[in-house]
Design a protein around this motif. Structure first.
Motif, PDB file in Angstrom:
ATOM      1  N   TYR B  58       1.420   1.290  -2.300  1.00 45.35           N
ATOM      2  CA  TYR B  58       0.357   0.566  -1.059  1.00 45.35           C
ATOM      3  C   TYR B  58       0.538  -0.686  -0.283  1.00 45.35           C
ATOM      4  O   TYR B  58       0.210  -0.896   0.243  1.00 45.35           O
ATOM      5  CB  TYR B  58      -0.730   1.532  -1.643  1.00 45.35           C
ATOM      6  N   SER B 109      -5.497  -4.954  -2.867  1.00 45.65           N
ATOM      7  CA  SER B 109      -4.246  -3.836  -3.265  1.00 45.65           C
ATOM      8  C   SER B 109      -3.694  -4.171  -4.458  1.00 45.65           C
ATOM      9  O   SER B 109      -3.313  -4.859  -5.055  1.00 45.65           O
ATOM     10  CB  SER B 109      -2.983  -3.190  -2.457  1.00 45.65           C
ATOM     11  N   GLY B 205       6.810   4.616   2.323  1.00 47.53           N
ATOM     12  CA  GLY B 205       5.446   3.690   2.266  1.00 47.53           C
ATOM     13  C   GLY B 205       4.759   3.068   3.555  1.00 47.53           C
ATOM     14  O   GLY B 205       4.103   3.036   4.069  1.00 47.53           O
ATOM     15  N   PHE B 209       2.114   3.146   6.533  1.00 49.69           N
ATOM     16  CA  PHE B 209       1.396   2.979   6.578  1.00 49.69           C
ATOM     17  C   PHE B 209       1.506   2.054   8.433  1.00 49.69           C
ATOM     18  O   PHE B 209       0.703   1.869   8.690  1.00 49.69           O
ATOM     19  CB  PHE B 209       1.191   1.651   5.767  1.00 49.69           C
TER      20      PHE B 209
END
Lengths: 227, 246
Positions: B58, B109, B205, B209
């Motif tokens: 992420y 994150s 990923g 995103f």
């Protein structure tokens, strides 16, 4: 009239006004001294921690005090339309920019001289004259890029409501690279070490990049006021 | 234009167009696929820094997206100074806002990951972390400057000027911090990412995103266009009304 002479005349005019009123230099110096005293209450100057933090304390104070000076590069209180007046005069925009950078640099340089000397005395730093000159030289060298970018930003934010805060918000993140460099340079100077090439390189790079960018972008800013 | 007109124009919020709805479904589908892969496809035998590294899937996409959007700010700013285009100005400032959001997601994150991997929420000496944080502040300043200048022509120009300065600052900051500090970042995550399953998951990923941030970008850009159009219409209506009254 050659542009160099124009620049010198504008600088002299600005210095005359500053000599008469003394507003910018005095307020920068007083702010810096008050900050030094405030910080002495936060970090006891007698302790080992304070000795290690000395470069950081000095530079935080110089940075914040200097930002007061560059923010007013285009007029003190009640003189908001100085730049518009200058643009009406038969003077090149580049000359106006450099004149402002030089005069602001002179004010900041005087402030640096006084504040660094006061700091070394107040914090009881036992050091020789050469060290003092090294630190001052670093401050004056870094001041070029500092004024170059500060003056450009001041030309923009002075038209915005609440521009003083915005000016600092925009300026401070751009100063991180040179701040890192001068703090490291001061640390080396106070420890009596040789000044590293990286410190000098980052300060010079910062000066060159922001003088070039500042001049180009200043042209874009004032194009708007003329048109 | 009166104050209430400005407010009315600012509140104009267009809904998602059909193509944006499809975009949203694709983005959510990709994120679901990513989560599925993290749960089932990533081989746990190759992981080096324990399970905490899973947040990497992420973290990295947000970091990449934020760089892309900041690059769009630069391109938009140059275009604005060259042509004075209002459309490029909208693209630049919307990219700035989405970039700041992505940068915040990267920092959050990354900080969470750091608390597990480095045993600290914030490492003041780490160049990449600090560069990202400084980027966050510069571009937040850019967005703020753009919002505070009232005259539209001036706003465009000033925004573009700071958009360029902000970009110039990135390499300077990076080198300055690298020279005078040491990193705790995993030197090259590609080192642990030689496994095919990891490479695919990483790509999913990034794709997922980036698609999501693009959706936000499109929606915000459309909102900005509607706002500007509504403002100009309201200005014209007022002018006509005043003309009729006089």
């Amino acid at each position: 009239m050659s542009s160099l002479r124009t620049v010198m005349r504008l600088v002299r005019w600005e210095c005359m006004r500053e000599l008469r009123r003394g507003e910018i230099v005095v307020s920068m110096i007083l702010f810096a001294l008050v900050s030094i005293f405030i910080l002495s209450f936060a970090i006891d100057p007698g302790t080992q921690t304070a000795v290690r933090a000395q470069p950081g304390i000095l530079w935080t104070v110089l940075l914040l005090a200097g930002s007061i000076g560059v923010e007013r590069a285009f007029g003190r209180a009640g003189e908001e339309r100085v730049l518009e007046g200058l643009l009406l005069a038969p003077v090149g925009r580049v000359s106006i920019y450099y004149a402002r950078v030089i005069s602001t640099w002179l004010f900041v340089a005087v402030m640096n001289l006084v504040v660094i000397a006061a700091f070394l005395v107040l914090y009881n730093v036992r050091t020789d004259f050469a060290t003092f000159l090294t630190i001052l030289g670093g401050a004056w060298a870094a001041g070029i890029g500092f004024c170059a970018v500060g003056v450009t930003l001041a030309a923009m934010t002075r038209t915005v409501q609440g521009g003083e805060i915005l000016h600092r918000l925009l300026l401070l993140p751009l100063l991180i690279p040179v701040f890192k460099g001068v703090v490291s340079l001061t640390t080396q100077a106070l420890r009596g070490q040789e000044i590293g090439p990286r410190e000098i390189a980052i300060i010079l790079a910062f000066d060159l990049v922001y003088l070039a960018a500042g001049q180009l972008l200043f042209d874009e800013i004032v194009a708007d006021f003329e048109g | 234009m009166s104050v209430s007109d400005v407010e009315r124009a600012d509140r104009a919020t267009p809904g998602l167009s059909p193509s944006m709805l499809v975009h949203a479904v694709v983005a959510l589908g990709l994120i679901a696929w990513l989560n599925h892969r993290i749960a089932h496809a990533v081989p746990f035998s190759v992981k080096k820094i324990e399970q905490s590294y899973l947040i990497f899937y992420y973290h990295l996409p947000s970091a990449l997206s934020c760089s892309i959007f900041f690059a769009i700010v630069l391109v938009g700013s140059i275009q604005v100074l060259r042509t004075g285009s209002a459309e490029w100005d909208r693209r630049a400032v919307v990219a700035g806002r989405v970039g700041v959001a992505a940068c915040a997601a990267t920092l959050a994150s990354g900080s969470t990951w750091a608390s597990a991997a480095w045993n600290t929420w914030w490492d003041w000496g780490d160049p990449r972390l600090m560069t990202a944080a400084i980027m966050f502040f510069t571009y937040a300043g850019y967005v703020l400057l753009h919002a505070q200048v009232e005259d539209p022509v001036r706003r465009r120009r000033f925004g573009a000027i700071y958009g360029i300065l902000a970009f110039v600052n990135i390499p300077l900051t990076k080198y300055a911090i690298e020279w005078f500090g040491a990193t705790a970042h995993p030197a090259e995550l590609s080192n642990i990412a030689t496994d095919e399953a990891i490479v695919i998951t990483k790509s999913v990923g990034v794709l997922a995103f980036f698609t999501l941030y693009c959706l936000v970008y499109r929606w915000a850009l459309q909102r900005e266009r509607t706002k500007d159009r509504l403002r100009s219409v309201l200005t014209r209506v007022r002018a006509i009304e005043e003309g009729a009254a006089a």
